[in-house]
Design a protein around this motif. Structure first.
Motif, PDB file in Angstrom:
ATOM      1  N   GLN A   1      -2.775  -6.206  -4.072  1.00  0.00           N
ATOM      2  CA  GLN A   1      -1.497  -6.532  -3.443  1.00  0.00           C
ATOM      3  C   GLN A   1      -1.650  -7.622  -2.385  1.00  0.00           C
ATOM      4  OE1 GLN A   1       0.171  -2.788  -2.070  1.00  0.00           O
ATOM      5  NE2 GLN A   1       1.111  -2.389  -4.064  1.00  0.00           N
TER       6      GLN A   1
ATOM      7  N   THR B   1      -5.912  -1.296  -5.168  1.00  0.00           N
ATOM      8  CA  THR B   1      -4.499  -1.660  -5.040  1.00  0.00           C
ATOM      9  C   THR B   1      -4.267  -2.470  -3.785  1.00  0.00           C
ATOM     10  OG1 THR B   1      -3.586   0.165  -6.342  1.00  0.00           O
ATOM     11  CG2 THR B   1      -2.202  -0.696  -4.579  1.00  0.00           C
TER      12      THR B   1
ATOM     13  N   THR C   1      -2.753   5.474  -2.420  1.00  0.00           N
ATOM     14  CA  THR C   1      -3.058   4.197  -3.061  1.00  0.00           C
ATOM     15  C   THR C   1      -4.533   3.871  -2.852  1.00  0.00           C
ATOM     16  OG1 THR C   1      -2.329   3.036  -1.065  1.00  0.00           O
ATOM     17  CG2 THR C   1      -0.729   3.268  -2.838  1.00  0.00           C
TER      18      THR C   1
ATOM     19  N   GLY D   1      -0.561   0.724 -11.574  1.00  0.00           N
ATOM     20  CA  GLY D   1      -1.803   0.848 -10.837  1.00  0.00           C
ATOM     21  C   GLY D   1      -1.675   1.420  -9.444  1.00  0.00           C
ATOM     22  N   VAL D   2      -0.460   1.732  -9.010  1.00  0.00           N
ATOM     23  CA  VAL D   2      -0.234   2.214  -7.651  1.00  0.00           C
ATOM     24  C   VAL D   2      -0.154   3.741  -7.645  1.00  0.00           C
ATOM     25  CG1 VAL D   2       1.332   2.222  -5.680  1.00  0.00           C
ATOM     26  CG2 VAL D   2       0.973   0.102  -6.978  1.00  0.00           C
TER      27      VAL D   2
ATOM     28  N   ARG E   1       0.807  -1.227   0.000  1.00  0.00           N
ATOM     29  CA  ARG E   1       0.000   0.000   0.000  1.00  0.00           C
ATOM     30  C   ARG E   1       0.837   1.272   0.000  1.00  0.00           C
ATOM     31  NH1 ARG E   1      -5.198  -0.468   3.948  1.00  0.00           N
ATOM     32  NH2 ARG E   1      -5.969   1.117   2.500  1.00  0.00           N
TER      33      ARG E   1
ATOM     34  N   SER F   1      -3.514  -1.015 -13.972  1.00  0.00           N
ATOM     35  CA  SER F   1      -4.139  -1.770 -12.888  1.00  0.00           C
ATOM     36  C   SER F   1      -3.075  -2.494 -12.080  1.00  0.00           C
ATOM     37  CB  SER F   1      -5.135  -2.798 -13.450  1.00  0.00           C
ATOM     38  OG  SER F   1      -6.190  -2.149 -14.134  1.00  0.00           O
ATOM     39  N   THR F   2      -3.285  -2.535 -10.772  1.00  0.00           N
ATOM     40  CA  THR F   2      -2.357  -3.259  -9.900  1.00  0.00           C
ATOM     41  C   THR F   2      -2.537  -4.760 -10.104  1.00  0.00           C
ATOM     42  OG1 THR F   2      -2.565  -1.492  -8.264  1.00  0.00           O
ATOM     43  CG2 THR F   2      -1.564  -3.571  -7.540  1.00  0.00           C
TER      44      THR F   2
END
Length: 283
Positions: free
Chosen positions: A202, A198, A194, A70-71, A43, A77-78
């Motif tokens: 993650q 995300t 974030t 994405g972050v 994050r 995109s994450t």
């Protein structure tokens, strides 16, 4: 050419990768040597790097911090898998025109650093893994309830950060308060926060990484680069014994644990850790 100033003053630049993603990054320190690329924690964004640590690293080295796909301020995109995060990190490095780098990965960033070293070994000279664990190791499929409550909820705050990143000792808590002050001392040009997406992506990637699979442990024997593995001696998020396990699997690796510190040891001991990183990279 030098990138002058401090991390708090460093401007946020962007570069477009071959995957169509526009990456946000900050670069600091003298150019000319091998750059040190930083891979951030769960994050985390550009403003979650301790300025004291980055400044100490950049005193004699070209240092690059970035948001992966994405972050925060980076588009796209994450991914929900560490391997794809590593591929996206490689695209970023290539977009900057770099063909040889050192890596410093912190927490989930250390997982990504392992994958980059395995996927593109010719790109990476040396690796620093901070608060790390190998893929498939037992016991890391998810974090303890108090840790995920501290850093995994939609609304996080200073107390949660202190609980997850520092020990309960007065010295470590005091150091944590100082770190928090430094993290929020940048008042202009701050990175975007974030997103919840995300966070979920993650954490999905962490859970996949932590699914027990003893066969995957042997992949680390293919990492031929010198590796410095570091952690706090009381990290409750990624236990220190994973550092020793990782080092045992990598042919050229060694471990250092920092006293009275937890997941945020590299911020609590920023100057000492930076000195150790410099010594390792310069050796």
């Amino acid at each position: 050419m030098d990138h002058n100033g401090t991390y708090l003053d460093a401007k946020t630049s962007t570069v477009e990768g071959s995957n169509g993603v526009t990456y946000a990054y900050r670069r600091l320190g003298p150019q000319g040597g091998r750059p040190l690329v930083l891979l951030q924690h769960f994050r985390g964004n550009l403003d979650n790097w301790d300025p004291d640590l980055v400044d100490a690293l950049a005193a004699s080295r070209d240092v690059i911090a970035f948001d992966n796909s994405g972050v925060a301020a980076t588009t796209g995109s994450t991914p929900t898998a560490i391997a794809q995060m590593a591929d996206d990190a490689i695209v970023f490095v290539e977009a900057l025109g770099l063909d040889r780098i050192d890596l410093l990965g912190f927490s989930i960033g250390s997982f990504v650093a392992q994958e980059v070293a395995l996927t593109r070994p010719s790109l990476v000279a040396k690796v620093v893994l901070a608060s790390t664990a190998p893929q498939g190791a037992p016991g890391i499929q998810g974090w303890a309830p108090d840790i995920i409550a501290a850093i995994g909820e939609p609304k996080t705050g200073p107390e949660g950060y202190l609980h997850a990143f520092f020990t309960d000792s007065p010295a470590s808590r005091a150091a944590g308060q100082q770190v928090l002050g430094r993290l929020y001392s940048r008042t202009e040009g701050r990175d975007e926060q974030t997103s919840w997406r995300t966070r979920n992506a993650q954490y999905d990637a962490v859970l996949k990484w932590g699914t027990p699979n003893f066969g995957l442990l042997q992949r680390l024997t293919a990492i031929q680069q010198p590796v410095f593995i570091a952690n706090g001696d009381d990290d409750r998020m990624i236990l220190p014994w994973y550092s020793h396990l990782t080092a045992a699997l990598i042919p050229d690796a060694f471990v250092k644990l920092y006293p009275d510190s937890a997941h945020g040891f590299l911020f609590q001991h920023a100057r000492a850790f930076a000195a150790d990183v410099h010594a390792f990279l310069d050796a």
